[in-house]
Each structure stands twice: as C-alpha cells, then as structure tokens.
Design an enzyme around this catalytic site. Structure first.
Site, PDB file in Angstrom:
ATOM      1  N   GLU A 137       0.927  -1.126   0.144  1.00 32.88           N
ATOM      2  CA  GLU A 137      -0.154  -0.036  -0.065  1.00 32.88           C
ATOM      3  C   GLU A 137       0.834   1.211   0.020  1.00 32.88           C
ATOM      4  OE1 GLU A 137      -2.200   0.760   3.607  1.00 32.88           O
ATOM      5  OE2 GLU A 137      -3.458   2.197   2.628  1.00 32.88           O
ATOM      6  N   GLU A 234     -11.015   2.864   7.233  1.00 30.84           N
ATOM      7  CA  GLU A 234      -9.820   2.950   7.844  1.00 30.84           C
ATOM      8  C   GLU A 234      -9.667   4.539   7.959  1.00 30.84           C
ATOM      9  OE1 GLU A 234      -6.126   2.469   6.063  1.00 30.84           O
ATOM     10  OE2 GLU A 234      -5.406   1.599   8.048  1.00 30.84           O
TER      11      GLU A 234
HETATM   12  O1  LIG Z   1      -1.802   3.740   7.054  1.00 35.01           O
HETATM   13  C1  LIG Z   1      -2.614   3.296   6.359  1.00 35.01           C
HETATM   14  O2  LIG Z   1      -3.441   3.296   5.532  1.00 35.01           O
HETATM   15  C2  LIG Z   1      -2.552   1.609   6.707  1.00 35.01           C
HETATM   16  O3  LIG Z   1      -3.411   0.884   5.996  1.00 35.01           O
HETATM   17  C3  LIG Z   1      -1.539   1.109   7.499  1.00 35.01           C
HETATM   18  O4  LIG Z   1      -1.849  -0.354   7.029  1.00 35.01           O
HETATM   19  C4  LIG Z   1      -0.335   1.414   7.670  1.00 35.01           C
HETATM   20  O5  LIG Z   1       0.045   1.241   8.846  1.00 35.01           O
HETATM   21 MG   LIG Z   2      -4.703   2.055   4.661  1.00 41.26          MG
END
Ligand SMILES: O=C(O)C(=O)[C@@H](O)CO
Ligand SMILES: [Mg+2]
Length: 250
Positions: A137, A234
C-alpha cells in the site's frame, strides 16, 4: 459491497478487545487490525468467535511489533530480520485465518531499496501459506515521511516485477487522494492490481464525506468495476463511530 471495519482506527475510545463487539453491533462481519501482536492470538480469536466475525487483514509487524516505524521490507540491511518476522506473521495469520497481510516497506530510498523490496517480496510470496495474499500500500509522505512506497506507480512496478499471484495492491482512498490528487482516477488506473480497498477522506483522514474525496463517484466506479473484495473503513471518526457509517450502505 462487503464492508469491513478497521479496528485500529474505529471506536478509538474502546479498549482493543471491546471494539469487536461494537463493530458487530454496527453490522460488521469482517474486521482488520494493523498490529495485533501485543495481544495473544487466542484472545483476538475469542473476540472474533464471540462476535461471529472474521479477521481479513493484519499488517506485518513493525520493528517493535506494536506500532511506530512502518516496516522495513525495503531496507537492505534488514533482510534477515524481515524473513524472521514474516515467518512469525505467517503463523499469526494462520492462527487468525486472515486473508491479507500488508507488507510495509519502511523508510528507504534508491535502487538498492527497490531491489531489496522486490527480492523480499519474492521470498515472502513463495513462503506464504496457501490462501494468504500479501498486499503493498502506498502511504503518503505527510502521514509517513520518508516511507519508500509513496506512489501508486512505484507500487505497480514492484508488484509486476515480483509477478506472484499472491501479491496485490491495497488501495486506500485517503492515501490515493493525498498522493495523486484524485482518488477515483487512481482506483480506475490500478484496478487490475487491486486486491483490497480501504476508505478514508483527505486531507484529514476523516470519515467519508468530510473531505475532498468524491465518494459518490468512487462508490459508483467500484460498483461498475465488478470489484468483489472488501471495503474497509480506515479513518479517524470525529465523534461516535456509529454516526460515520453511512458509507456501509452507499
Ligand atoms: O496507514 C494506512 O493506510 C494503513 O493501511 C496501514 O496499514 C499502515 O500502517
Ligand atoms: Mg490504509
């Protein structure tokens, strides 16, 4: 749409093990955790079973296992440690039956770093247990200054060089918008490599709808693309997490 909750970000006011029940009550059957390593796998397993959930993704451990620096897969002087830690993460992933392990590159630059990352990933892809997919990523340089994998084109180049069926791209709308200025265009461009999707707004990494990412367009593109994987929230909820979950039904 298969929604998942990133429990390292959502319900920040709750202790780690209590976040599973909060996510279940909100309708999440799938969760992900960045660094579960400071809790015995059995405890996490118990929380998953008690709430009828599956763990879809964990990150490979950072140097101190619980947080801090974001990995070291691109650091030439740490190849031995990388292999040692990946064997541990594979055991952890098998115990928790996770689908994805996000491999982090750490702070690095230059040709040697790129080659180290490619070599490490070739080894990891061959060593990973069957059924587990590794992801890369790109992280933006405001959030992670100096992080090696800071661009989607670079991630695509590395994934193509490794050329393993169990390595793919982890797309994150927050990082994509921060790096390239148009998260929707990034999704379209790199769709063939994308195995996992995370969502957050930019520039503050708030809930979808609080910033500049065009989520109506992004969800329309995801739907039209036939992407059948997970979409994980997230982001940093600004208030009760439950009030930020409109995206689950978008
Ligand atoms: O920061 C992000 O976006 C993530 O997905 C994490 O996995 C990085 O630590
Ligand atoms: Mg991420």
């Amino acid at each position: 749409m298969r929604p998942a909750a990133n429990l390292s970000h959502l319900w920040p006011e709750l202790p780690y093990l209590d976040r599973f029940a909060a996510a279940a009550a909100a309708g999440f059957e799938a969760v992900e955790v960045l660094f579960p390593y400071d809790v015995a796998a059995k405890e996490t397993q118990r929380a998953l079973i008690a709430n009828g959930q599956r763990m879809i993704l964990i990150n490979a451990p950072p140097p101190n296992y619980t947080g801090g620096a974001r990995g070291f897969a691109a650091q030439p002087e740490r190849v031995e440690r990388f292999q040692y830690d990946m064997k541990r993460v594979f055991r952890y992933a098998e115990a928790l039956k996770v689908s994805f392990v996000h491999v982090m590159t750490g702070v690095a630059e230059g040709k040697a770093a790129k080659q180290t990352l490619i070599d490490n990933l070739k080894w990891a892809a061959q060593t990973a247990p069957t059924g587990l997919t590794l992801t890369l990523e790109p992280l933006n340089s405001v959030a992670q200054p100096g992080y090696f994998l800071n661009d989607y084109a670079l991630a695509a180049e590395v994934i193509r060089a490794v050329d393993a069926p169990n390595l793919g791209l982890q797309y994150d709308s927050y990082h994509a918008q921060m790096i390239h200025g148009d998260a929707v265009a990034v999704f379209d461009q790199y769709l063939p490599l994308i195995r996992h999707v995370q969502i957050g707004d930019a520039p503050d990494r708030g809930a979808p709808g609080t910033g500049e990412v065009d989520f109506d367009a992004l969800f329309a593109r995801i739907k039209a693309s036939g992407y059948a994987g997970w979409i994980s929230g997230e982001y940093a909820p600004n208030g009760p997490t439950e009030e930020t979950l409109g995206w689950m039904t978008a």
